[in-house]
Design an enzyme around this catalytic site. Structure first.
Site, PDB file in Angstrom:
ATOM      1  N   ASP A 157      -1.887 -10.576   1.354  1.00  0.00           N
ATOM      2  CA  ASP A 157      -2.965 -10.653   0.369  1.00  0.00           C
ATOM      3  C   ASP A 157      -3.354  -9.264  -0.134  1.00  0.00           C
ATOM      4  O   ASP A 157      -3.325  -8.284   0.604  1.00  0.00           O
ATOM      5  CB  ASP A 157      -4.180 -11.329   1.017  1.00  0.00           C
ATOM      6  CG  ASP A 157      -5.320 -11.518   0.047  1.00  0.00           C
ATOM      7  OD1 ASP A 157      -5.141 -12.247  -0.940  1.00  0.00           O
ATOM      8  OD2 ASP A 157      -6.403 -10.929   0.277  1.00  0.00           O
ATOM      9  N   GLU A 203       1.324 -10.478  -2.688  1.00  0.00           N
ATOM     10  CA  GLU A 203       0.453 -10.750  -3.831  1.00  0.00           C
ATOM     11  C   GLU A 203       0.108  -9.390  -4.429  1.00  0.00           C
ATOM     12  O   GLU A 203      -0.777  -8.697  -3.939  1.00  0.00           O
ATOM     13  CB  GLU A 203      -0.826 -11.485  -3.405  1.00  0.00           C
ATOM     14  CG  GLU A 203      -1.670 -11.878  -4.600  1.00  0.00           C
ATOM     15  CD  GLU A 203      -3.172 -11.797  -4.345  1.00  0.00           C
ATOM     16  OE1 GLU A 203      -3.935 -12.335  -5.166  1.00  0.00           O
ATOM     17  OE2 GLU A 203      -3.584 -11.188  -3.352  1.00  0.00           O
TER      18      GLU A 203
END
Length: 719
Positions: free
Chosen positions: A398, A451
């Site tokens: 993330d 990401e």
């Protein structure tokens, strides 16, 4: 006898070396003395471990401090403390201060250098025969005690031994056991008693709002099944169903258990043809509303879903259903809750000290000190822990963009350049490379996915070639551009045609995943269906056409839960998905379409084998902006090909001509998002094969639809 000043220091929990004072020791004459610090005890005796014969009663010199010389013995012996407590309870206990140093010097050296690949094997709580070994890194602490359900949460009972070389504190507590609650009581270098700290390496924790760590077993290392490694490969079909475990299905309003999820979720995703599940972060976190993205227990599966062993069964259920399992992993930041990592030993230990480096403005969280060897080791070891101890297929990392840039979301003057004067966070880059290398070395077949929302070069390139070493990268540009296009009224789409074609300019610069993730259906953004323009029929048709475009486009696929049946409302993490929508044929039709898209994607190598290579794509119609039509070929490099055509206006177009490759005489329609089976108007080309004439085929383009065509078997290069 021990000096009174040392006794006072022990009773006040400020003794610098409790192991030098407590337990069995010889004086200058060789006589043995035994000392025990047991606040709350009424009487303490010493008995032989073998046979239980009484040896001596200890005198209580101060309340809670007991001492006596051992008669007629000159050699150390194995003993137990027979304790009668003031509340009337009694028991026999091995003495924590009878044990020597626990961790090997070579392991401590690796920890200190930040080079241990599995720091969780040394630090944390480890149940062993007869007790639990505790170890924690707190190099700037003046004193560390382990407190818990096994010692009345009394910091005087078990002050730990400092191994000065690495700043690690350790102790073996004989009567502690699996399931016990514990924390660390830490006195900082300035003498301040800190709030009790949870264990950074704890493998289980209490359900919020409680915050204690739990002694839990360390799962055995398990390699991925051979078929899973192949299913994660670059040339495999990868279609990911992204799930927030707490709100997928929770009919009774509570959190589902891992076993309840295992009984239904893998089978559902597999039935719809997805190849992988991806869970939003499941590491322990204090606030439900963070969805796990503000974690304080990186090594602990969240207790919201039951004990950790339930998660192991869930992983096995995914693999039994033919699914890979990816976990969202959050090394970019952590919350500042007092029981967590913030100022862990009274200093900025896990975080950068300067808020220009260590405070995340967007999320009011702290940023790990990526420049510290021990912190990088903590994070990289955690990535390997999830993959090899829980046998997950990989991690989706993330907020990588926030890690890569020191000026991320910071105005000028409020960030610190790197040592070269640039904006890149060289220390975070080193962590990401090290993590990906470690996973590749120790867990071949597992994957990592970034990401990453910028144009940082080489995210999915090997570290040997100067890249970050991820296997895949989310294509955020594709997602943003195409959703902006889909929001436009079809009459205006001619002016935005480039939003669908621009992605092919860079589509093969990385190994991309096309993400329609939870981020697109929260914080007032509405659902995917809610973004579609037009009347009710057009909204569903737009969504179906968009899904067809996505599944035909190069790149692996990701869809967030609920969007597979066109959820109407924005996702709400506090309730389960609106499953009753499937009673409506429009929503059931979208679900059938997703299932068929996944089936076609998996069955046709041309749709996945060269997802990440330019050789797998060829435009056939790229410039018909006026009619908002696109057509392209997907190829597998071995003769297989699929023709994909999208019409993004509500106007049916009969007699539309598409140039096709030489050598294929006829094509037939194998999937049409406008089929009545999916809720469409049933305009299409099912009556007969489409024969190529002068290098083109002529067909009917349904309104707001995407078509997939295959060469007719025996009539061309392949079927």
């Amino acid at each position: 006898m021990l000096e009174p000043s040392q006794i006072r220091a022990l009773l006040e929990a400020r003794h610098g070396d409790p192991f030098a004072a407590l337990g069995l020791h010889a004086d200058d004459s060789g006589r043995l003395w035994l000392r025990a610090l047991l606040p709350g005890a009424r009487a303490v005796g010493v008995v032989e471990a073998a046979g239980g014969r009484a040896v001596v009663s200890l005198a209580e010199r101060e309340p809670g401090f007991f001492e006596a010389s051992i008669p007629r013995r000159r050699k150390r012996f194995d003993y137990r403390l027979a304790v009668q407590w003031q509340d009337g309870a009694s028991g026999e206990y091995a003495d924590a201060y009878a044990y020597g140093p626990l961790l090997a010097e070579q392991d401590l050296a690796l920890l200190q250098a930040g080079r241990h690949p599995r720091p969780y094997e040394l630090l944390g709580a480890h149940a062993q025969d007869g007790g639990v070994r505790f170890a924690v890194w707190a190099p700037n602490a003046r004193r560390v005690s382990v407190v818990g359900s096994f010692n009345g949460w009394d910091g005087r009972r078990h002050p730990m031994r400092l191994r000065h070389e690495a700043g690690v504190w350790e102790i073996f507590v004989p009567h502690a056991a699996l399931g016990d609650l514990y924390k660390y009581e830490i006195v900082g270098a300035d003498g301040e008693l800190l709030p009790l700290k949870a264990d950074p390496y704890a493998r289980a924790a209490q359900l919020r709002p409680e915050t204690a760590s739990i002694v839990a077993a360390l799962p055995a290392i398990r390699s991925l099944p051979a078929d899973r490694a192949e299913a994660n490969a670059r040339r495999a079909a990868i279609s990911i169903y992204e799930v927030h475990a707490a709100s997928w299905r929770r009919a009774d309003g509570g959190f589902p258990s891992w076993d309840e999820l295992a009984a239904s979720l893998p089978a559902y995703a597999a039935e719809l043809g997805f190849t992988h599940l991806q869970l939003l972060p499941i590491s322990e976190h204090p606030f439900d509303g963070s969805w796990g993205y503000q974690t304080l227990g990186l090594y602990a599966p969240s207790s919201r879903f039951g004990p950790p062993e339930g998660f192991a069964r869930f992983v096995d259920a995914c693999h039994a259903a033919g699914l890979g399992l990816l976990l969202d992993w959050v090394p970019a930041h952590f919350p500042a809750d007092p029981h967590g990592l913030a100022r862990f030993d009274g200093t900025a230990l896990y975080e950068y000290a300067d808020p220009r480096e260590g405070f995340h403005r967007d999320w009011n969280t702290l940023i790990p000190n990526f420049g510290r060897d021990e912190v990088r080791q903590y994070l990289a070891g955690n990535a390997l822990y999830w993959i090899e101890r829980w046998r997950v297929d990989g991690l989706r990392v993330d907020a990588v963009a926030s890690m890569l840039y020191r000026d991320y979301s910071r105005p000028a003057g409020e960030w610190i350049p790197n040592v070269q004067g640039g904006r890149e966070n060289l220390e975070a880059i080193a962590l990401l490379r090290r993590t990906n290398e470690l996973v590749g070395e120790q867990a071949p077949g597992a994957i990592t996915v970034a990401e990453e929302s910028t144009s940082f070069p080489g995210v999915s390139a090997p570290t040997s070639a100067g890249g970050l070493g991820f296997h895949y990268k989310w294509n955020m540009g594709w997602m943003n551009d195409t959703l902006r296009y889909m929001r436009e009224d079809p009459i205006h789409r001619r002016w935005h045609h480039d939003k669908l074609t621009f992605g092919l300019v860079y589509a093969f610069s990385e190994n991309f995943v096309l993400p329609l993730s939870h981020d697109e259906v929260v914080h007032g953004k509405g659902s995917l269906l809610g973004k579609m323009p037009g009347d009710d029929w057009q909204r569903y048709a737009n969504l179906r056409a968009y899904y067809g475009f996505m599944w035909g486009h190069p790149g692996k696929k990701l869809l967030f839960m609920g969007q597979e049946f066109a959820q109407v409302s924005e996702w709400n993490h506090d309730t389960q998905l609106p499953w009753d929508l499937l009673d409506d044929p429009r929503h059931a039709g979208v679900q059938r379409l997703v299932k068929d898209l996944n089936r076609l994607y998996r069955e046709q190598p041309a749709l996945h084998r060269l997802d990440c290579e330019a050789a797998g794509f060829e435009w056939r119609v790229a410039d018909d902006a006026e009619q908002s039509v696109l057509a392209w070929l997907r190829k597998d490099g071995q003769g297989g090909q699929v023709l994909v055509i999208s019409n993004f206006t509500p106007v049916p177009r009969s007699g539309y001509r598409i140039p096709v490759p030489a050598g294929v005489k006829s094509w037939h329609e194998v999937l049409n998002t406008d089929s009545a089976h999916y809720g469409g108007s049933n305009v299409g080309n099912l009556d007969a094969p489409l024969r190529a004439v002068d290098g083109t085929i002529t067909l009917n383009l349904p309104p707001l639809a995407t078509l997939f065509l295959l060469p007719v078997a025996g009539d061309g290069e392949c079927a």
